[in-house]
Design an enzyme around this catalytic site. Structure first.
Site, PDB file in Angstrom:
ATOM      1  N   ASP A 149       0.825  -1.203   0.000  1.00 59.87           N
ATOM      2  CA  ASP A 149       0.000   0.000   0.000  1.00 59.87           C
ATOM      3  C   ASP A 149       0.862   1.258   0.000  1.00 59.87           C
ATOM      4  OD1 ASP A 149      -2.299  -1.541   0.084  1.00 59.87           O
ATOM      5  OD2 ASP A 149      -2.427  -1.490   2.279  1.00 59.87           O
ATOM      6  N   TYR A 159       7.051  -9.507   7.037  1.00 63.72           N
ATOM      7  CA  TYR A 159       7.055  -8.066   7.261  1.00 63.72           C
ATOM      8  C   TYR A 159       7.638  -7.755   8.640  1.00 63.72           C
ATOM      9  CZ  TYR A 159       3.902  -7.056   3.322  1.00 63.72           C
ATOM     10  OH  TYR A 159       3.344  -6.908   2.061  1.00 63.72           O
TER      11      TYR A 159
END
Length: 281
Positions: free
Chosen positions: A51, A126
């Protein structure tokens, strides 16, 4: 010819990964550099779209070159004796992107047979960084660290995170997308403080749905602040309903650090398996 590209970027000034006509994106920057070096209209396939504002140190993509692009790459003389022109492509792309670019190609190589950057992947990892009131503020890390104005209990956050690991429906921690599954296998989720005191989450899963990592982190922050109990995060997950106590934290703290793939002889089978599952979704 299929080329694998390993990519890193500071997502601060990008409108995410995916190419958009009116906005600057990572895909647009890298594809533009590829077009300048090799010509044509190259299109990247990425392991996982990020994003706006999300960073990456271990993003993976592939590009399929036509005959003209392949010939142009192979015919270009590389610096140094016997240097592989496919591996040298990374340096040529970095030259186009610039010495201090916020997106770069770290390595390039010929993709093994059956490799698909998206569908062959078996996991993504992540990291999420938080500076709380016990840490202070490091301006050199401001673009990749979220600030939380509270003293967070990292032990409680770690305990809560570990209760979420496994194969589950994470609808309560995702922004829903029409006809998309929210069932994921969360392989690892834990918290620690690094040497400077910054809280760092390690989050690894087979795949992630939209905003899943930042919502999981938001739930843990609520536990660290004392607004939720350790046992509440699994209960919220199992209720399958999003709750206001679980905030989706800012994109700036999130970095895609690695993508995992199976052995070379299993790449094609993994890609076929993933495609079939996505089709059923």
């Amino acid at each position: 010819m299929r080329i694998r590209l390993d990519i890193a970027y500071d997502g601060t000034h990008f409108r995410g990964w995916a190419r958009q006509p009116s906005h600057r994106t990572v895909q647009g920057e890298i594809e533009g550099a590829l077009a300048r070096v090799l010509g044509g209209d190259p299109r990247l396939v990425v392991a996982g779209r990020t994003d706006a504002g999300v960073h990456a140190t271990g993003q993976v993509a592939h590009v399929d070159l036509d005959d003209a692009q392949t010939e142009r790459m192979l015919s270009r003389r590389s610096r140094g004796p016997h240097r592989d022109p496919v591996e040298a492509l990374a340096g040529r792309l970095r030259g186009v992107l610039g010495a201090y670019a916020d997106a770069t190609v770290t390595t390039t190589c010929a993709a093994p047979e059956g490799f698909d950057a998206r569908f062959s992947a078996v996991w993504r990892r992540y990291a999420y960084r938080i500076a709380d009131d016990t840490t202070g503020y490091d301006p050199l890390e401001r673009s990749r660290t979220t600030t939380v104005r509270a003293e967070l209990d990292v032990d409680r956050m770690d305990e809560a995170a570990r209760t979420l690991v496994g194969l589950h429906d994470f609808a309560a921690y995702c922004k829903p997308r029409e006809e998309a599954t929210t069932i994921r296998t969360l392989l690892e989720f834990d918290w620690r403080r690094d040497g400077s005191g910054v809280l760092v989450a390690n989050v690894k899963a087979d795949a992630f749905c939209h905003s899943m990592v930042r919502a999981l982190v938001g739930g843990c922050v609520a536990v660290g602040e004392g607004r939720l109990r350790v046992v509440d995060l699994a209960r919220i997950r199992d209720d399958l309903v999003r709750v206001p106590e679980v905030k989706v934290l800012a994109a700036r703290g999130l970095t895609l650090t690695a993508v995992g793939y199976p052995a070379a002889d299993q790449l094609a089978a993994r890609a076929a398996q993933t495609r079939n599952r996505r089709d059923r979704d």
